[in-house]
Design an enzyme around this catalytic site. Sequence first.
Site, mmCIF file in Angstrom:
data_model
loop_
_atom_site.group_PDB
_atom_site.id
_atom_site.type_symbol
_atom_site.label_atom_id
_atom_site.label_comp_id
_atom_site.label_asym_id
_atom_site.label_seq_id
_atom_site.Cartn_x
_atom_site.Cartn_y
_atom_site.Cartn_z
ATOM 1 N N THR A 140 0.800 -1.219 0.000
ATOM 2 C CA THR A 140 0.000 0.000 0.000
ATOM 3 C C THR A 140 0.838 1.278 0.000
ATOM 4 O OG1 THR A 140 -0.174 -0.120 2.420
ATOM 5 C CG2 THR A 140 -1.951 -1.120 1.137
ATOM 6 N N GLY A 141 2.172 1.152 0.098
ATOM 7 C CA GLY A 141 3.042 2.316 -0.039
ATOM 8 C C GLY A 141 3.211 2.683 -1.505
ATOM 9 N N SER A 142 3.847 3.809 -1.771
ATOM 10 C CA SER A 142 3.949 4.295 -3.154
ATOM 11 C C SER A 142 4.727 3.333 -4.052
ATOM 12 C CB SER A 142 4.593 5.685 -3.185
ATOM 13 O OG SER A 142 5.896 5.649 -2.625
ATOM 14 N N GLU A 143 5.892 2.869 -3.587
ATOM 15 C CA GLU A 143 6.684 1.950 -4.411
ATOM 16 C C GLU A 143 6.009 0.596 -4.525
ATOM 17 O OE1 GLU A 143 9.571 2.573 -6.219
ATOM 18 O OE2 GLU A 143 8.929 4.608 -5.750
ATOM 19 N N LYS B 43 -3.860 -1.796 7.676
ATOM 20 C CA LYS B 43 -4.918 -1.794 6.655
ATOM 21 C C LYS B 43 -5.485 -3.192 6.414
ATOM 22 C CE LYS B 43 -3.106 2.320 4.345
ATOM 23 N NZ LYS B 43 -2.725 2.964 3.067
ATOM 24 N N ILE C 267 13.589 -5.984 -1.760
ATOM 25 C CA ILE C 267 13.931 -4.947 -2.727
ATOM 26 C C ILE C 267 14.582 -3.735 -2.059
ATOM 27 C CG2 ILE C 267 13.021 -3.425 -4.523
ATOM 28 C CD1 ILE C 267 12.776 -6.417 -5.163
ATOM 29 N N THR C 268 14.212 -3.446 -0.851
ATOM 30 C CA THR C 268 14.627 -2.236 -0.133
ATOM 31 C C THR C 268 16.136 -2.039 -0.131
ATOM 32 O OG1 THR C 268 12.734 -2.582 1.322
ATOM 33 C CG2 THR C 268 14.395 -0.982 2.038
ATOM 34 N N TYR D 297 19.173 -5.331 -16.387
ATOM 35 C CA TYR D 297 18.267 -4.830 -17.421
ATOM 36 C C TYR D 297 18.986 -4.713 -18.762
ATOM 37 C CZ TYR D 297 16.232 -3.062 -13.030
ATOM 38 O OH TYR D 297 15.772 -2.924 -11.752
ATOM 39 N N GLU E 275 30.827 -7.325 -9.763
ATOM 40 C CA GLU E 275 31.362 -5.975 -9.665
ATOM 41 C C GLU E 275 32.445 -5.958 -8.597
ATOM 42 O OE1 GLU E 275 27.879 -3.698 -8.755
ATOM 43 O OE2 GLU E 275 27.880 -4.259 -6.647
ATOM 44 N N HIS F 152 26.831 0.258 -5.296
ATOM 45 C CA HIS F 152 26.380 -0.532 -4.169
ATOM 46 C C HIS F 152 27.270 -0.346 -2.948
ATOM 47 C CE1 HIS F 152 24.353 -3.293 -7.268
ATOM 48 N NE2 HIS F 152 23.394 -2.706 -6.575
#
Length: 313
Positions: free
Chosen positions: A17-20, A43, A100-101, A165, A213, A251
């Site tokens: 429910t957060g933006s991301e 929620k 992901i954070t 990617y 890397e 990183h």
Amino acid sequence: MAIFLNKDSKVLVQGMTGSEGTKHTRRMLASGTQIVGGVNPRKAGQSVDFDGTQVPVFGSVAEGMEATGADVTVIFVPPKFCKGAVFEAVDAGIGLAVVITEGIPVHDTAAFWAHAQATGNKTRIIGPNCPGLITPGQANAGIIPSDITKPGRIGLVSKSGTLTYQMMYELRDIGFSSAVGIGGDPIIGTTHIDALKAFEADPDTDVIVMIGEIGGDAEERAADFIREHVTKPVVGYVAGFTAPEGKTMGHAGAIVSGSSGTAAAKKEALEAVGVKVGKTPSETAQIIRTALTGATQGEEAGVPSQSMAPTAP
């Protein structure tokens, strides 16, 4: 087939429910992923509409698992709450937690990784500070764009999200069995070696590409594993040849200290076990094309796949 994630995976999103969380849940749903619920104690009992798809919100991971049979959670929780979120997922016994954070303190990562091991290591952790993983055409858990590739025969494991990617886009005409972004923090859950082992066992992966890397010795340890256990062709790329000593690049774990962790040292270790290492992402992609052609021709001729793999000197 695929590794770690497939069309049958049922996914919860902690922080949905957060933006991301909202943005990427919508993208995951659009790519065909079975998102079966979100987790937010404040929620619980509500639902969120994603372009006509109603996704329920649960008060805990355990509650979501019981109600839906979920076996994957993707975590978009802010850094200071992330340790608790991973502990909750591990204690619930979920099979895969994709963190992901970014910006999580290293001691917090150490704590939840140790907790996962202490509880029998039933939960595979990917990340933190990672783009997640995708099995094209089946499921997407994280933030990897689903429209840059298609199902194929290449397995990808990478420390870098951006390079994940780019490599997928470079080889979009060939496609991938699965692509796993493991993250580049000093402490991570799933490693290059874990992914290499899984791709080696996956009958639908013909060639493996490993992106590393600067910093640490993960690539050197992966080279030792490849020498002993991997028969499929492996192609590598190491980012950071021009990185200055003592300066963190990208990183949190990407830092060269003295002679340790340099791109040159990693390239040397990989090439010593027969891994071809490209100088640029584009050159690496071309090497992969060649390796994949060789593997395919070998199979058509009835030659065992091991004969197509690099041979250690």
